[in-house]
Design a protein around this motif. Structure first.
Motif, PDB file in Angstrom:
ATOM      1  N   GLY A 195     -21.073   1.928  -0.248  1.00 45.30           N
ATOM      2  CA  GLY A 195     -20.630   2.362   1.374  1.00 45.30           C
ATOM      3  C   GLY A 195     -19.310   2.155   1.475  1.00 45.30           C
ATOM      4  O   GLY A 195     -18.766   3.243   2.109  1.00 45.30           O
ATOM      5  N   LEU A 196     -18.542   1.549   0.709  1.00 46.94           N
ATOM      6  CA  LEU A 196     -17.138   1.365   0.928  1.00 46.94           C
ATOM      7  C   LEU A 196     -16.383   2.871   0.422  1.00 46.94           C
ATOM      8  O   LEU A 196     -15.640   3.409   1.071  1.00 46.94           O
ATOM      9  CB  LEU A 196     -16.435   0.150   0.066  1.00 46.94           C
ATOM     10  CG  LEU A 196     -16.362  -0.988   0.966  1.00 46.94           C
ATOM     11  CD1 LEU A 196     -15.953  -2.098  -0.204  1.00 46.94           C
ATOM     12  CD2 LEU A 196     -15.798  -0.823   2.210  1.00 46.94           C
ATOM     13  N   SER A 217      -5.720 -10.267   3.026  1.00 45.50           N
ATOM     14  CA  SER A 217      -6.182 -11.116   2.080  1.00 45.50           C
ATOM     15  C   SER A 217      -7.624 -11.496   2.295  1.00 45.50           C
ATOM     16  O   SER A 217      -8.301 -11.468   1.284  1.00 45.50           O
ATOM     17  CB  SER A 217      -5.370 -12.539   1.948  1.00 45.50           C
ATOM     18  OG  SER A 217      -5.727 -13.400   2.789  1.00 45.50           O
ATOM     19  N   PHE A 218      -8.105 -11.749   3.408  1.00 43.80           N
ATOM     20  CA  PHE A 218      -9.614 -12.105   3.701  1.00 43.80           C
ATOM     21  C   PHE A 218     -10.478 -10.802   3.697  1.00 43.80           C
ATOM     22  O   PHE A 218     -11.340 -10.439   3.244  1.00 43.80           O
ATOM     23  CB  PHE A 218      -9.676 -12.672   4.785  1.00 43.80           C
ATOM     24  CG  PHE A 218      -9.556 -14.309   4.704  1.00 43.80           C
ATOM     25  CD1 PHE A 218     -10.419 -15.235   4.248  1.00 43.80           C
ATOM     26  CD2 PHE A 218      -8.186 -14.828   5.301  1.00 43.80           C
ATOM     27  CE1 PHE A 218     -10.109 -16.361   4.040  1.00 43.80           C
ATOM     28  CE2 PHE A 218      -8.074 -16.189   5.129  1.00 43.80           C
ATOM     29  CZ  PHE A 218      -8.877 -16.821   4.537  1.00 43.80           C
ATOM     30  N   LEU A 219      -9.596  -9.576   4.695  1.00 46.01           N
ATOM     31  CA  LEU A 219     -10.447  -8.375   4.800  1.00 46.01           C
ATOM     32  C   LEU A 219     -10.830  -7.712   3.499  1.00 46.01           C
ATOM     33  O   LEU A 219     -12.060  -7.278   3.389  1.00 46.01           O
ATOM     34  CB  LEU A 219      -9.549  -7.519   5.459  1.00 46.01           C
ATOM     35  CG  LEU A 219      -9.439  -7.682   6.993  1.00 46.01           C
ATOM     36  CD1 LEU A 219      -8.774  -6.866   7.583  1.00 46.01           C
ATOM     37  CD2 LEU A 219     -10.833  -7.539   7.654  1.00 46.01           C
ATOM     38  N   LEU A 224     -14.822  -7.335   2.991  1.00 47.35           N
ATOM     39  CA  LEU A 224     -15.405  -5.949   3.264  1.00 47.35           C
ATOM     40  C   LEU A 224     -15.774  -5.558   1.850  1.00 47.35           C
ATOM     41  O   LEU A 224     -17.209  -4.800   1.928  1.00 47.35           O
ATOM     42  CB  LEU A 224     -14.349  -4.783   3.212  1.00 47.35           C
ATOM     43  CG  LEU A 224     -13.876  -4.882   4.671  1.00 47.35           C
ATOM     44  CD1 LEU A 224     -12.567  -3.762   4.575  1.00 47.35           C
ATOM     45  CD2 LEU A 224     -14.962  -4.514   5.378  1.00 47.35           C
ATOM     46  N   GLY A 225     -15.672  -6.185   0.782  1.00 45.24           N
ATOM     47  CA  GLY A 225     -16.189  -5.584  -0.637  1.00 45.24           C
ATOM     48  C   GLY A 225     -17.338  -6.460  -1.162  1.00 45.24           C
ATOM     49  O   GLY A 225     -17.776  -6.393  -2.157  1.00 45.24           O
ATOM     50  N   GLY A 271     -15.069  -4.611  -5.337  1.00 45.87           N
ATOM     51  CA  GLY A 271     -15.305  -4.551  -4.163  1.00 45.87           C
ATOM     52  C   GLY A 271     -13.881  -4.859  -3.301  1.00 45.87           C
ATOM     53  O   GLY A 271     -13.618  -4.352  -2.286  1.00 45.87           O
ATOM     54  N   THR A 272     -13.219  -5.650  -3.794  1.00 47.74           N
ATOM     55  CA  THR A 272     -11.722  -6.236  -3.357  1.00 47.74           C
ATOM     56  C   THR A 272     -10.905  -5.016  -3.236  1.00 47.74           C
ATOM     57  O   THR A 272     -10.041  -4.552  -2.560  1.00 47.74           O
ATOM     58  CB  THR A 272     -11.275  -7.327  -4.209  1.00 47.74           C
ATOM     59  OG1 THR A 272     -12.416  -8.427  -3.906  1.00 47.74           O
ATOM     60  CG2 THR A 272     -10.069  -7.825  -3.580  1.00 47.74           C
ATOM     61  N   VAL A 273     -10.946  -4.407  -4.522  1.00 50.46           N
ATOM     62  CA  VAL A 273     -10.107  -3.136  -4.789  1.00 50.46           C
ATOM     63  C   VAL A 273     -10.478  -1.884  -3.554  1.00 50.46           C
ATOM     64  O   VAL A 273      -9.453  -1.549  -3.045  1.00 50.46           O
ATOM     65  CB  VAL A 273     -10.234  -2.399  -6.162  1.00 50.46           C
ATOM     66  CG1 VAL A 273      -9.322  -1.283  -6.253  1.00 50.46           C
ATOM     67  CG2 VAL A 273      -9.880  -3.500  -7.133  1.00 50.46           C
TER      68      VAL A 273
END
Ligand SMILES: Nc1ncnc2c1ncn2[C@@H]1O[C@H](COP(=O)(O)OP(=O)(O)OP(=O)(O)O)[C@@H](O)[C@H]1O
Ligand SMILES: [Mg+2]
Lengths: 508, 358
Positions: free
Chosen positions: B35-36, B283-285, B289-290, B303-305
């Motif tokens: 999705g991202l 830092s949280f987003l 999001l991931g 996902g963090t990337v």
């Protein structure tokens, strides 16, 4: 007899598993109905379909109404309860910090001007509890209740003013005999008031004592439907569950060398949990049973041994050497002691981690090179133990929480078998485990002892104790009341054990 | 009432899946990572059609990569403790203190660039470990502990900068900092063959992402941290030294915060007191999001990337379209809220479809 609820050809599939395959259940008013089957047969899933926790993939549920049976679709457990179908699930569902009253009324909190009406919450809860004729103060926080009391609160919560059906999923799994009897007295009363009660249990003796009819599930299918229980013998029921003629397992004859150096000795141990002057000895190849009522301090003793409570006096010796055990890791690595916890959901398992990780967590150190876990070795180990214990799973990468209750129990044992200990403390190993698997567990535990492991077996199941243990130490009030050499004669041993529990002086 | 016709004795081992078992998986679009990727691609298409400058390598793409790199590492710093179900409210200030240490080392000791970095990383890890130690020993909620720490560090960093510098930043520019700031690999050629137009800070983020990925996927340490996050009681009763794992996770968080601080200082060209001020929300987003859970026990590095990339693409795009700073904040907030709800919606839809299609 009027039919209150009937479920026809229910189907439910989870990823990789068809949990129910055209299962059928018919309930009549004023009767207690046993729902039996092996671990993973689909009993809990069936109950969850009937109460709106899951939606069926196929089949239908009919509920008696004023003008004949009507098909119902429960979107949520609240819907089901409103329609008169109450449930006590296999896993506890109370909020520990809330009071008894709040827990009972949680689904339909009475309000006044938008705020919770505390007085009515209390009076309604009191009314529910009186209905069951139990004496619990509605203001007590649930965390202070005993397991048996919690179970009664769950039942009170499940019943509503016009409830017709009560589904109980293994309600007595962690109760003592007396507590179970009390619960069954309430079940009988509800039956006499016209309720249809469904009872899931692996304790067949209890089933035969209270149930009127029986449905047996095997691999998600009903293989016996609403039959009068009186027509069947215990063996016939077991055969139906297992799917073939079931043969009792005979445990190997073991002999313990009395001159062998003890693997574990507790010498006059007192603890911060309140134990005083506990003395126990376990030799390699021996199973020492630790029996007692719930609350006698057996699990706490195990925890003290592992450094989770302080030892304030006396001494623990492992293989002849004084041991000061700091924590479980220390016990495992330095002394090769393992502890299979009694409480799998809170203490034994990581429910939202994979089965593989749950089993391998104790041995990652052994399986890793340069700090990295070798995947292949882990897979092999996990496959080995799931196979040896017959854990019913779709894939080792499934989450442990998706397993049936009994299979979860097997996983929590598997991780300690994998750890390869010399001394194993096993706390209530067969709670919620089906007949066949229980026998397999007994065989396994006896086999471990035969290979030279020293086993401290904590169990509240007296027949189990008398089957397995070489000696039985009876605990009462955080002290050892006496110790008996087990001759496996059920009647004599059980009487001797009961005498010790109730504090008669003569210890054998 | 009837009994099912007697079945032939099946010798099915209890471990075999019940008959009729078949596997069913969630639809592919239920994967939050995918999705991202789609949302990022759509936004890039949108922004470049509105403003062609968005695809300008020198003006936009290179700085974008540099920014993404910083916020990937910022996200990983938070992820390191989200794995436990903890939070690090002091990520920004840990970065600030560490970059102060780096600036001081360059200024007073004249150490080379990488030595200063190492010193800063050590400071970051130490302050993280301290936070972890307090949390493990006292059992006080990580949010409270790190929030208090953040407050304390805010004062400390200000005092330190006023004592050691003109009050805002170190004037020193260690050798190599300018290259790190302005160069891309395209500036380095072997004969005819030049590198891609990728800023020099990008490899720092790549190494961090690979390292953290390795830690949580394969390393015993990382797995034990995850188990501690999933169920602390069971972890302790399985022989995991949970206190040490908590300390390790927080130390990793501090170390990554320090790395992010260094990278931001390189991008800005100065070791200044304001570093880390913008770290907390992103830092949280990025991890959330991931698909990383706030509850602990599961993390997603990829996902963090992607999450960090998404936030920076939005930021750059709106910036290029000349939104004011206030508008920028407003729209970023809205877009992120939309992205999060979309994510939730997708999960619900996927679940529903899985249920009805079986
Ligand atoms: N949420 C889920 N996700 C995936 N599989 C599941 C889920 N719930 C149950 N199962 C699977 O469905 C099958 C039936 O499980 P169920 O819990 O109904 O068994 P049970 O008869 O209650 O067993 P037990 O006596 O052990 O409690 C098992 O194979 C189990 O692994
Ligand atoms: Mg069950």
């Amino acid at each position: 007899m009027s039919i209150v609820l009937s479920a026809e050809k229910l189907v439910k599939t989870f990823p990789g598993v068809r949990a129910l395959d055209q299962a059928t259940l018919t309930l009549t008013a004023g009767s207690v109905h046993a729902l039996l089957g092996e671990n993973g047969a689909g009993k809990s899933t069936l109950i969850k379909l009937l109460t709106g926790v899951y939606r069926p993939d196929g089949g239908r549920v009919l509920l008696a109404g004023p003008d004949g049976p009507q098909e119902v679709h429960f979107g949520s457990p609240q819907d089901a309860q409103r329609a008169g179908v109450g449930v006590v699930h296999q896993e506890r569902n109370l909020i520990p910090a809330f009071s008894v009253a709040e827990n009972i009324c949680l689904q339909h909190l009475p309000r006044r001007k938008g705020l919770v009406d505390r007085a009515r919450v209390r009076s309604e809860a009191r009314r529910c509890l009186e209905l069951l004729d139990v004496d619990i103060d509605p203001d007590t926080p649930v965390s202070r209740l005993s397991v048996a009391q919690m179970q009664l609160v769950e039942i009170a919560k499940a019943l509503s003013a016009d409830s017709k059906v009560l589904l109980l999923d293994e309600p007595t799994a962690s109760l003592t005999g007396d507590e179970a009897d009390r619960l069954y007295a309430i079940v009988r009363r509800l039956r006499d008031q016209g309720h249809a009660v469904v009872l899931v249990s692996h304790k067949l003796e209890e089933i035969f004592a209270v149930a009127d009819t029986v449905t047996v599930l095997r691999d998600g299918r009903s293989v016996a439907e609403a039959e009068p229980l009186a027509r069947h013998s215990r063996d016939q029921i077991v055969d139906l569950m297992v799917g073939r003629a079931y043969q009792e397992v005979r445990l190997p004859q073991r002999t313990v060398d009395p001159s062998a150096e003890p693997a574990l000795v507790l010498d006059g141990v007192s603890t911060s949990a309140g134990h005083h002057d506990v003395g126990l000895t376990v030799r390699p190849g021996e199973i020492l049973g630790l029996y007692g009522l719930v609350g006698a301090g057996r699990s706490e003793l195990a925890k003290a041994l592992l450094g989770l409570e302080q030892i304030t006096a006396g001494e623990v010796r492992v293989h002849g050497k004084t041991a000061r055990i700091r924590d479980v890791g220390d016990a495992l690595r330095r002394h090769r002691i393992g502890y299979v916890t009694e409480n799998r959901k809170e203490e034994g398992l990581f429910l939202d981690q994979t089965i593989a990780r749950n089993i391998a967590v104790t041995v990652w150190r052994r399986l890793s090179r340069l700090g990295l876990v070798r995947d292949r070795a882990e897979r092999a180990l996990v496959a080995d133990y799931t196979e040896r214990l017959g854990i019913r799973l779709a894939s080792p990468d499934q989450l442990a929480g998706q397993l049936s209750g009994g299979n979860q129990q097997k996983v929590s044992l598997a991780k300690w078998l994998a750890a390869d200990c010399d001394i194993l403390i096993i706390d209530e190993p067969t709670v919620g485990i089906d007949v066949r698997t229980k026998a397999a567990f007994h065989e396994l535990i006896a086999g471990l002892a035969e290979q030279g492991m020293a086993i401290l077996l904590i169990s509240s199941d007296l027949p189990e104790m008398i089957t397995l243990a070489d000696r039985i130490a009876v605990m009462r009030d955080f002290a050892v009341a006496g110790e008996l050499v087990n001759d496996h004669e059920y009647d004599r041993m059980s009487q001797a054990v009961i005498r010790l529990i109730h504090g008669s002086q003569e210890a054998a | 009432m009837r009994t099912a016709s007697p079945q032939p004795p099946t010798a099915s081992a209890p471990s075999a899946a019940p008959p009729g078992a078949r596997s069913r998986v969630l639809p592919f679009w239920a994967n939050p990572r995918l999705g991202l990727v789609i949302v990022i691609a759509a936004l890039v298409a949108l922004f470049s059609s509105l403003s062609p400058a968005f695809l300008d390598p020198k003006l936009t793409l290179a700085p974008l990569q540099a920014d993404v790199s910083v916020y990937v590492v910022v996200g990983l710093a938070q992820l390191a403790v989200l794995s436990l179900g903890h939070m690090n409210m002091a990520v920004g200030r840990m970065a600030a203190l560490s970059t102060f240490a780096m600036g001081l080392a360059y200024d007073r000791l004249g150490v080379p660039l990488l030595v200063g970095l190492a010193i800063g990383l050590a400071v970051g890890a130490a302050i993280g470990a301290l936070a972890g130690l307090v949390i493990a020993k006292t059992g006080v909620n990580s949010f409270v502990v790190t929030l208090a720490l953040d407050f304390g560090l805010l004062g400390l960093v200000t005092i330190l900068y006023t004592q050691a510098t003109d009050g805002v930043a170190f004037a020193v520019k260690p050798a190599g900092l300018a290259e790190l700031r302005f160069d891309t690999f395209a500036d380095y050629c072997a004969g005819e063959l030049c590198g891609p137009r990728v800023p020099l800070v990008v490899p720092f983020a790549l190494v961090a992402a690979l390292g953290v990925g390795l830690l949580f996927r394969f390393a015993r340490l990382g797995r034990e941290i995850l188990m501690t996050g999933a169920n602390p009681v069971a972890a302790e009763l399985s022989g995991i030294p949970t206190h040490r794992r908590i300390v390790a996770a927080h130390a990793t968080s501090g170390l990554l915060a320090a790395l992010a601080g260094f990278m931001l200082a390189a991008n800005n060209g100065a070791f200044s007191a304001s570093i880390g001020e913008s770290f907390l929300l992103p830092s949280f987003l990025a991890p959330v999001l991931g698909g990383t859970l706030l509850a602990g026990g599961a993390v997603s590095v990829l996902g963090t990337v992607l999450g960090a990339t998404l936030t920076q693409v939005i930021y750059k795009g709106l910036n290029l379209l000349q939104f004011s700073l206030e508008e920028l904040k407003l729209y970023i907030g809205l877009v992120l809220l939309a992205a999060l709800s979309l994510d939730r919606l997708r999960a619900v839809l996927a679940e529903r479809r899985a249920v009805s299609s079986s």
